[in-house]
Design a protein around this motif. Structure first.
Motif, PDB file in Angstrom:
ATOM      1  N   TYR A  91       0.711  -1.199   0.035  1.00 38.61           N
ATOM      2  CA  TYR A  91      -0.089   0.080  -0.226  1.00 38.61           C
ATOM      3  C   TYR A  91       1.196   1.463   0.341  1.00 38.61           C
ATOM      4  O   TYR A  91       0.924   2.050  -0.839  1.00 38.61           O
ATOM      5  N   GLU A  92       1.892   1.212   0.730  1.00 34.21           N
ATOM      6  CA  GLU A  92       3.193   2.143   1.036  1.00 34.21           C
ATOM      7  C   GLU A  92       3.535   2.256  -0.620  1.00 34.21           C
ATOM      8  O   GLU A  92       3.764   3.914  -0.881  1.00 34.21           O
ATOM      9  N   ALA A  93       3.962   1.439  -1.128  1.00 33.13           N
ATOM     10  CA  ALA A  93       4.467   1.621  -2.509  1.00 33.13           C
ATOM     11  C   ALA A  93       3.756   1.608  -3.063  1.00 33.13           C
ATOM     12  O   ALA A  93       4.242   2.516  -4.132  1.00 33.13           O
ATOM     13  N   ALA A  94       1.736   1.915  -3.601  1.00 32.82           N
ATOM     14  CA  ALA A  94       1.611   2.072  -4.390  1.00 32.82           C
ATOM     15  C   ALA A  94       1.180   4.252  -4.294  1.00 32.82           C
ATOM     16  O   ALA A  94       1.037   4.295  -4.878  1.00 32.82           O
ATOM     17  N   ILE A  95       1.345   4.630  -3.226  1.00 35.23           N
ATOM     18  CA  ILE A  95       1.337   5.978  -2.805  1.00 35.23           C
ATOM     19  C   ILE A  95       2.607   6.784  -3.272  1.00 35.23           C
ATOM     20  O   ILE A  95       2.230   7.701  -4.358  1.00 35.23           O
ATOM     21  N   GLU A  96       3.289   6.119  -3.068  1.00 32.68           N
ATOM     22  CA  GLU A  96       4.779   6.350  -3.077  1.00 32.68           C
ATOM     23  C   GLU A  96       4.621   5.979  -4.508  1.00 32.68           C
ATOM     24  O   GLU A  96       5.728   7.077  -5.644  1.00 32.68           O
ATOM     25  N   LEU A  98       1.941   6.939  -6.521  1.00 33.53           N
ATOM     26  CA  LEU A  98       1.303   7.815  -7.321  1.00 33.53           C
ATOM     27  C   LEU A  98       1.840   9.497  -6.817  1.00 33.53           C
ATOM     28  O   LEU A  98       1.497  10.545  -7.240  1.00 33.53           O
ATOM     29  N   ALA A  99       2.984   9.567  -6.172  1.00 34.46           N
ATOM     30  CA  ALA A  99       2.748  10.560  -5.691  1.00 34.46           C
ATOM     31  C   ALA A  99       3.818  11.191  -6.442  1.00 34.46           C
ATOM     32  O   ALA A  99       4.409  11.843  -6.670  1.00 34.46           O
ATOM     33  N   ALA A 100       4.323  10.483  -7.276  1.00 35.58           N
ATOM     34  CA  ALA A 100       5.900  10.368  -8.440  1.00 35.58           C
ATOM     35  C   ALA A 100       5.397  10.729  -9.472  1.00 35.58           C
ATOM     36  O   ALA A 100       6.506  11.994 -10.171  1.00 35.58           O
ATOM     37  N   VAL A 150      -3.320  11.445   3.494  1.00 34.19           N
ATOM     38  CA  VAL A 150      -3.222  11.701   2.273  1.00 34.19           C
ATOM     39  C   VAL A 150      -4.599  11.371   1.064  1.00 34.19           C
ATOM     40  O   VAL A 150      -5.169  10.448   1.330  1.00 34.19           O
ATOM     41  N   ARG A 151      -4.620  12.213   0.070  1.00 29.10           N
ATOM     42  CA  ARG A 151      -6.048  12.158  -1.068  1.00 29.10           C
ATOM     43  C   ARG A 151      -5.268  11.705  -2.281  1.00 29.10           C
ATOM     44  O   ARG A 151      -4.059  12.397  -2.671  1.00 29.10           O
ATOM     45  N   LEU A 152      -6.205  11.282  -3.140  1.00 27.30           N
ATOM     46  CA  LEU A 152      -6.175  11.185  -4.599  1.00 27.30           C
ATOM     47  C   LEU A 152      -6.208  12.864  -5.415  1.00 27.30           C
ATOM     48  O   LEU A 152      -7.587  13.223  -5.088  1.00 27.30           O
ATOM     49  N   LEU A 226      -8.789   4.521  -9.642  1.00 28.22           N
ATOM     50  CA  LEU A 226      -7.193   4.392  -8.728  1.00 28.22           C
ATOM     51  C   LEU A 226      -6.518   2.901  -9.623  1.00 28.22           C
ATOM     52  O   LEU A 226      -5.642   2.878  -9.461  1.00 28.22           O
ATOM     53  N   ALA A 227      -7.222   1.804  -9.940  1.00 33.23           N
ATOM     54  CA  ALA A 227      -6.728   1.098 -10.917  1.00 33.23           C
ATOM     55  C   ALA A 227      -5.949   1.348 -11.982  1.00 33.23           C
ATOM     56  O   ALA A 227      -5.158   1.043 -12.691  1.00 33.23           O
ATOM     57  N   ARG A 228      -7.130   1.695 -13.072  1.00 32.93           N
ATOM     58  CA  ARG A 228      -5.895   1.973 -13.724  1.00 32.93           C
ATOM     59  C   ARG A 228      -4.993   3.391 -13.496  1.00 32.93           C
ATOM     60  O   ARG A 228      -4.556   3.607 -14.653  1.00 32.93           O
ATOM     61  N   LEU A 229      -4.892   4.703 -12.429  1.00 31.15           N
ATOM     62  CA  LEU A 229      -4.123   5.580 -12.571  1.00 31.15           C
ATOM     63  C   LEU A 229      -2.967   4.910 -12.081  1.00 31.15           C
ATOM     64  O   LEU A 229      -1.893   5.188 -12.169  1.00 31.15           O
ATOM     65  N   LEU A 230      -2.839   3.405 -11.164  1.00 37.40           N
ATOM     66  CA  LEU A 230      -1.551   2.832 -11.122  1.00 37.40           C
ATOM     67  C   LEU A 230      -1.695   1.312 -12.067  1.00 37.40           C
ATOM     68  O   LEU A 230      -0.497   0.577 -11.937  1.00 37.40           O
ATOM     69  N   GLY A 231      -2.125   1.947 -13.369  1.00 39.38           N
ATOM     70  CA  GLY A 231      -1.358   1.100 -14.203  1.00 39.38           C
ATOM     71  C   GLY A 231      -1.917  -0.009 -14.235  1.00 39.38           C
ATOM     72  O   GLY A 231      -2.020  -0.919 -15.241  1.00 39.38           O
ATOM     73  N   GLY A 232      -3.259  -0.822 -13.535  1.00 35.55           N
ATOM     74  CA  GLY A 232      -3.474  -2.301 -13.601  1.00 35.55           C
ATOM     75  C   GLY A 232      -5.694  -2.597 -14.583  1.00 35.55           C
ATOM     76  O   GLY A 232      -5.449  -0.721 -14.983  1.00 35.55           O
ATOM     77  N   THR A 233      -5.580  -3.521 -14.744  1.00 36.34           N
ATOM     78  CA  THR A 233      -7.036  -3.484 -15.278  1.00 36.34           C
ATOM     79  C   THR A 233      -8.005  -3.729 -13.591  1.00 36.34           C
ATOM     80  O   THR A 233      -8.187  -4.150 -13.223  1.00 36.34           O
ATOM     81  N   PRO A 234      -9.320  -2.682 -14.017  1.00 36.30           N
ATOM     82  CA  PRO A 234     -10.313  -2.882 -12.986  1.00 36.30           C
ATOM     83  C   PRO A 234     -10.998  -4.712 -13.435  1.00 36.30           C
ATOM     84  O   PRO A 234     -11.364  -4.646 -14.298  1.00 36.30           O
TER      85      PRO A 234
END
Length: 317
Positions: A91-96, A98-100, A150-152, A226-234
């Motif tokens: 979860y922390e890696a996902a936030i990082e 997105l932050a990048a 932390v907000r999206l 959020l799934a799409r922003l993380l590069g995945g398929t929902p």
């Protein structure tokens, strides 16, 4: 074609109830019908609400109902661990990540401050919508009034317009930014939000299909984005109608006859209970001796009711 991977993800905050049992049953039947992999994940991210022994009791009750898992906390699997509280690094890696890309920001606004803005004239009719007060500051450190959440930062472009595929509710398109606005991914007390962890877990575990209660349908668009922003398929969703009292009011987990364990302790035949649940949700299995397999063979999402189901349709049988 991606192999079907269905999952059921209860929270160990109390006894498993009939509504969750219905979602688990249809999840298992759909996975069996697709000859897929059935995954159980324990969602214990909010530790203060976890009841000691509840996780083990839920697994025990589901086994009594006749459900068997291919991957779970008990037997493990290729995407272990299957307990959310052991997956914080993901979860922390996902936030990082997105932050990048500048997609999250620190927010120290209080609920009272957000409510004041939301109740202002012309603030909108969708309920409290975060106005993005802290968005310009990004993740930079500053003199916070309180530990920040932390907000999206919901994109202002067409990325925020998402299409949700739901086997029960149909396919629909929704603009996430027009709802509650920028939503929380990690609370100020450090607890990761449900909206984040469920998406990260489903992507990591390669879940293709999610069957769950209808009360979670409103979160589907946010999770799809959020799934799409993380590069995945929902995943594709299927929201099972909620169980309600005969007067239409919402049932609590502890209402009489709701806990699955009560039916078990009363000596009820689990096969009869499965048949009763299936019948209440539009699938009459007759006197099938293997009701889960019978439900898998006849499962048709279009036969599920679109309205809530009265609990008496199950407990009276």
């Amino acid at each position: 074609m991606t192999a079907y991977r269905g999952r059921f993800a209860p929270s160990p905050t109390g006894a498993l109830h009939l509504g969750s049992a219905a979602a688990a049953l249809f999840c298992a039947a759909a996975t069996l019908q697709a000859r897929g992999t059935l995954v159980l994940r324990m969602e214990d991210i909010d530790r203060p609400r976890v009841v000691p022994g509840a996780a083990e009791a839920i697994l025990d009750d589901l086994a009594w109902l006749g459900l068997r898992w291919d991957e779970s906390p008990a037997q493990g699997g290729p995407f272990a661990p299957y307990v959310q509280s052991e997956r914080f690094a993901l979860y922390e890696a996902a936030i990082e990540a997105l932050a990048a890309r500048g997609l999250v920001y620190a927010c120290d606004c209080s609920r009272a401050e957000i409510a004041r803005v939301a109740s202002a004239p012309h603030a909108g009719e969708e309920g409290p919508r975060y106005p993005g007060t802290c968005r310009p500051f990004g993740m930079q450190k500053r003199d916070f009034k309180r530990p920040p959440a932390v907000r999206l930062a919901v994109p202002d472009d067409e990325r925020a317009r998402v299409t949700v595929h739901d086997r029960v509710l149909g396919t629909y398109t929704e603009h996430v930014g027009h709802g509650t606005g920028d939503f929380v991914l990690r609370r100020g007390d450090g607890v990761f939000a449900y909206q984040l962890v469920v998406v990260v877990d489903d992507l990591h575990m390669q879940i293709t299909d999610v069957v769950r209660g209808g009360d979670l349908a409103s979160s589907s668009a946010r999770q799809t984005l959020l799934a799409r922003l993380l590069g995945g398929t929902p995943p594709t969703f299927a929201h099972v109608p909620l169980l309600v009292a005969d007067d239409g009011s919402r049932l609590a987990k502890r209402d009489k006859l709701m806990p699955l364990r009560d039916h078990r302790d009363a000596g009820r035949d689990p096969r009869a209970l499965v048949r009763a649940i299936a019948r209440a949700y539009g699938h009459d299995l007759g006197d099938a001796e293997a009701p889960l397999e019978a439900l898998a063979a006849s499962l048709d999402w279009s036969r599920l009711p679109r309205e809530s189901v009265r609990v008496s349709a199950i407990v009276a049988r």
